[in-house]
Design a protein around this motif. Structure first.
Motif, PDB file in Angstrom:
ATOM      1  N   ARG A  56      -1.260  47.566   0.355  1.00  0.00           N
ATOM      2  CA  ARG A  56      -1.583  46.295   0.404  1.00  0.00           C
ATOM      3  C   ARG A  56      -2.923  45.819  -0.456  1.00  0.00           C
ATOM      4  O   ARG A  56      -3.457  44.956  -0.206  1.00  0.00           O
ATOM      5  CB  ARG A  56      -1.685  45.569   1.712  1.00  0.00           C
ATOM      6  CG  ARG A  56      -0.342  45.603   2.424  1.00  0.00           C
ATOM      7  CD  ARG A  56      -0.208  44.877   3.835  1.00  0.00           C
ATOM      8  NE  ARG A  56      -1.373  45.033   4.637  1.00  0.00           N
ATOM      9  CZ  ARG A  56      -1.483  46.272   5.602  1.00  0.00           C
ATOM     10  NH1 ARG A  56      -0.542  47.040   5.578  1.00  0.00           N
ATOM     11  NH2 ARG A  56      -2.569  46.403   6.357  1.00  0.00           N
ATOM     12  N   ASN A  57      -3.451  46.879  -0.981  1.00  0.00           N
ATOM     13  CA  ASN A  57      -4.526  47.029  -1.869  1.00  0.00           C
ATOM     14  C   ASN A  57      -4.444  47.616  -3.104  1.00  0.00           C
ATOM     15  O   ASN A  57      -4.262  48.913  -3.338  1.00  0.00           O
ATOM     16  CB  ASN A  57      -5.415  47.430  -1.112  1.00  0.00           C
ATOM     17  CG  ASN A  57      -7.145  47.306  -1.770  1.00  0.00           C
ATOM     18  OD1 ASN A  57      -7.371  48.080  -2.918  1.00  0.00           O
ATOM     19  ND2 ASN A  57      -7.974  46.443  -1.134  1.00  0.00           N
ATOM     20  N   LYS A  58      -4.263  47.013  -4.339  1.00  0.00           N
ATOM     21  CA  LYS A  58      -3.950  47.504  -5.472  1.00  0.00           C
ATOM     22  C   LYS A  58      -4.829  48.464  -6.114  1.00  0.00           C
ATOM     23  O   LYS A  58      -4.758  49.614  -6.605  1.00  0.00           O
ATOM     24  CB  LYS A  58      -3.726  46.444  -6.633  1.00  0.00           C
ATOM     25  CG  LYS A  58      -2.403  45.607  -6.686  1.00  0.00           C
ATOM     26  CD  LYS A  58      -2.131  44.728  -7.745  1.00  0.00           C
ATOM     27  CE  LYS A  58      -0.726  43.779  -7.442  1.00  0.00           C
ATOM     28  NZ  LYS A  58       0.277  44.510  -7.504  1.00  0.00           N
ATOM     29  N   ASP A  59      -6.180  48.191  -5.785  1.00  0.00           N
ATOM     30  CA  ASP A  59      -7.337  49.077  -6.212  1.00  0.00           C
ATOM     31  C   ASP A  59      -7.044  50.563  -5.507  1.00  0.00           C
ATOM     32  O   ASP A  59      -7.318  51.595  -5.894  1.00  0.00           O
ATOM     33  CB  ASP A  59      -8.557  48.585  -5.981  1.00  0.00           C
ATOM     34  CG  ASP A  59      -8.815  47.450  -7.192  1.00  0.00           C
ATOM     35  OD1 ASP A  59      -8.335  47.404  -8.128  1.00  0.00           O
ATOM     36  OD2 ASP A  59      -9.991  46.493  -6.709  1.00  0.00           O
ATOM     37  N   ARG A  60      -6.867  50.375  -4.036  1.00  0.00           N
ATOM     38  CA  ARG A  60      -6.966  51.406  -3.378  1.00  0.00           C
ATOM     39  C   ARG A  60      -5.516  52.320  -3.780  1.00  0.00           C
ATOM     40  O   ARG A  60      -5.432  53.578  -3.789  1.00  0.00           O
ATOM     41  CB  ARG A  60      -6.874  51.265  -1.644  1.00  0.00           C
ATOM     42  CG  ARG A  60      -6.569  52.367  -0.836  1.00  0.00           C
ATOM     43  CD  ARG A  60      -6.661  52.083   0.521  1.00  0.00           C
ATOM     44  NE  ARG A  60      -5.786  50.832   1.008  1.00  0.00           N
ATOM     45  CZ  ARG A  60      -6.536  49.766   1.521  1.00  0.00           C
ATOM     46  NH1 ARG A  60      -7.690  49.891   2.090  1.00  0.00           N
ATOM     47  NH2 ARG A  60      -5.679  48.638   1.989  1.00  0.00           N
TER      48      ARG A  60
ATOM     49  N   ALA B  65     -13.663  55.354   7.097  1.00  0.00           N
ATOM     50  CA  ALA B  65     -14.913  55.180   7.744  1.00  0.00           C
ATOM     51  C   ALA B  65     -15.138  55.694   9.020  1.00  0.00           C
ATOM     52  O   ALA B  65     -16.349  55.317   9.725  1.00  0.00           O
ATOM     53  CB  ALA B  65     -15.751  53.823   7.444  1.00  0.00           C
ATOM     54  N   MET B  66     -14.183  56.135   9.711  1.00  0.00           N
ATOM     55  CA  MET B  66     -14.002  56.647  11.061  1.00  0.00           C
ATOM     56  C   MET B  66     -14.099  55.626  12.015  1.00  0.00           C
ATOM     57  O   MET B  66     -14.617  55.766  13.229  1.00  0.00           O
ATOM     58  CB  MET B  66     -15.096  57.882  11.284  1.00  0.00           C
ATOM     59  CG  MET B  66     -15.110  59.002  10.460  1.00  0.00           C
ATOM     60  SD  MET B  66     -13.375  59.463  10.281  1.00  0.00           S
ATOM     61  CE  MET B  66     -13.018  59.278   8.863  1.00  0.00           C
ATOM     62  N   ILE B  67     -13.952  54.072  11.376  1.00  0.00           N
ATOM     63  CA  ILE B  67     -14.373  53.077  12.393  1.00  0.00           C
ATOM     64  C   ILE B  67     -12.855  52.242  12.482  1.00  0.00           C
ATOM     65  O   ILE B  67     -12.830  51.392  13.407  1.00  0.00           O
ATOM     66  CB  ILE B  67     -15.456  52.571  12.114  1.00  0.00           C
ATOM     67  CG1 ILE B  67     -15.354  51.601  10.952  1.00  0.00           C
ATOM     68  CG2 ILE B  67     -16.763  53.199  12.364  1.00  0.00           C
ATOM     69  CD1 ILE B  67     -16.333  50.782  10.420  1.00  0.00           C
ATOM     70  N   SER B  68     -12.134  52.541  11.512  1.00  0.00           N
ATOM     71  CA  SER B  68     -10.833  51.497  11.371  1.00  0.00           C
ATOM     72  C   SER B  68      -9.768  52.409  10.815  1.00  0.00           C
ATOM     73  O   SER B  68     -10.095  53.481  10.373  1.00  0.00           O
ATOM     74  CB  SER B  68     -11.053  50.504  10.797  1.00  0.00           C
ATOM     75  OG  SER B  68     -11.479  50.708   9.392  1.00  0.00           O
ATOM     76  N   LYS B  69      -8.607  51.714  10.860  1.00  0.00           N
ATOM     77  CA  LYS B  69      -7.272  52.566  10.118  1.00  0.00           C
ATOM     78  C   LYS B  69      -7.014  51.780   9.141  1.00  0.00           C
ATOM     79  O   LYS B  69      -6.719  50.467   9.179  1.00  0.00           O
ATOM     80  CB  LYS B  69      -6.330  52.656  11.457  1.00  0.00           C
ATOM     81  CG  LYS B  69      -6.747  53.683  12.454  1.00  0.00           C
ATOM     82  CD  LYS B  69      -5.603  53.554  13.446  1.00  0.00           C
ATOM     83  CE  LYS B  69      -5.842  54.403  14.785  1.00  0.00           C
ATOM     84  NZ  LYS B  69      -4.843  54.597  15.730  1.00  0.00           N
ATOM     85  N   VAL B  70      -6.187  52.561   7.890  1.00  0.00           N
ATOM     86  CA  VAL B  70      -5.687  51.963   6.909  1.00  0.00           C
ATOM     87  C   VAL B  70      -4.270  52.585   7.069  1.00  0.00           C
ATOM     88  O   VAL B  70      -3.948  53.610   7.327  1.00  0.00           O
ATOM     89  CB  VAL B  70      -6.386  52.324   5.472  1.00  0.00           C
ATOM     90  CG1 VAL B  70      -5.607  51.740   4.485  1.00  0.00           C
ATOM     91  CG2 VAL B  70      -7.913  51.856   5.585  1.00  0.00           C
ATOM     92  N   ARG B  71      -3.257  51.502   6.803  1.00  0.00           N
ATOM     93  CA  ARG B  71      -1.765  51.839   6.850  1.00  0.00           C
ATOM     94  C   ARG B  71      -1.332  51.560   5.597  1.00  0.00           C
ATOM     95  O   ARG B  71      -1.743  50.774   4.639  1.00  0.00           O
ATOM     96  CB  ARG B  71      -1.314  50.994   7.882  1.00  0.00           C
ATOM     97  CG  ARG B  71      -1.456  51.334   9.285  1.00  0.00           C
ATOM     98  CD  ARG B  71      -1.100  50.298  10.310  1.00  0.00           C
ATOM     99  NE  ARG B  71      -1.347  50.646  11.763  1.00  0.00           N
ATOM    100  CZ  ARG B  71      -2.357  50.718  12.423  1.00  0.00           C
ATOM    101  NH1 ARG B  71      -3.452  50.167  11.897  1.00  0.00           N
ATOM    102  NH2 ARG B  71      -2.413  51.143  13.596  1.00  0.00           N
TER     103      ARG B  71
END
Length: 181
Positions: free
Chosen positions: A66-70, A27-33
């Motif tokens: 760390r997120n099964k849906d993702r 969302a251009m505001i945080s990072k997902v690792r």
């Protein structure tokens, strides 16, 4: 300390002491690792990096954010299409020493059937003989790719005009490898 030019032979990545990670803006505001937990690879070189070659194979199904849906979404057709393309591979085309402690590795990265050249700068972490008598070397590297270059084009636009997932993806490699006997 040893130099990156001091080694020869074949080295195998130790996946239990190595990490392959990625980061994307969300969302251009945080990072997902995330990371890939299953991979294998080798590096072979003569003295002074003569005929050096690095090969890496990553099991796409080992993705972990760390997120099964993702993870499920990333494994599906919108992103990796892991059923059709279960591996990400890298084969070096050039391995050169920038100095005693830095390697520049260029090669062909294949993701989802798309192959593009990528260069990764690796810092040499050193070498040690482990308690079992294995010569172990360590390297840490990072680079950035555009996911669209590899057929990862899914996107959702946000109300503010931004995108849900960044096109630029950071890749980070923390590698421990042991010399083959």
């Amino acid at each position: 300390m040893s130099s990156v030019n001091d080694f020869s032979g074949t080295y195998t990545i130790d996946p239990s002491h190595s990490e392959i990670e990625f980061v994307a803006r969300h969302a251009m505001i945080s990072k997902v690792r995330g990371s890939f937990d299953s991979f294998e690879g080798t590096a072979t070189t003569g003295p002074n990096l003569e005929d050096a070659k690095i090969e890496l194979s990553i099991d796409v199904n080992s993705i972990d954010t760390r997120n099964k849906d993702r993870d499920g979404h990333l494994l599906g057709e919108d992103f990796f299409d892991a059923e059709k393309y279960p591996k990400i591979t890298f084969v070096s085309t050039s391995v050169t020493a920038k100095d005693d402690s830095t390697l520049s590795v260029t090669g062909d990265l294949t993701v989802k059937g798309e192959t593009n050249p990528v260069t990764v700068e690796f810092d040499f972490g050193g070498d040690a003989t482990d308690p079992w008598g294995n010569l172990r070397v360590g390297f840490e590297g990072k680079t950035e790719i555009n996911r669209r270059d590899f057929g990862l084009t899914w996107q959702t636009k946000l109300d503010n005009g931004g995108a849900l997932v960044s096109e630029k993806i950071g890749l980070h490699f923390d590698i421990s490898a042991t010399k083959n006997a």
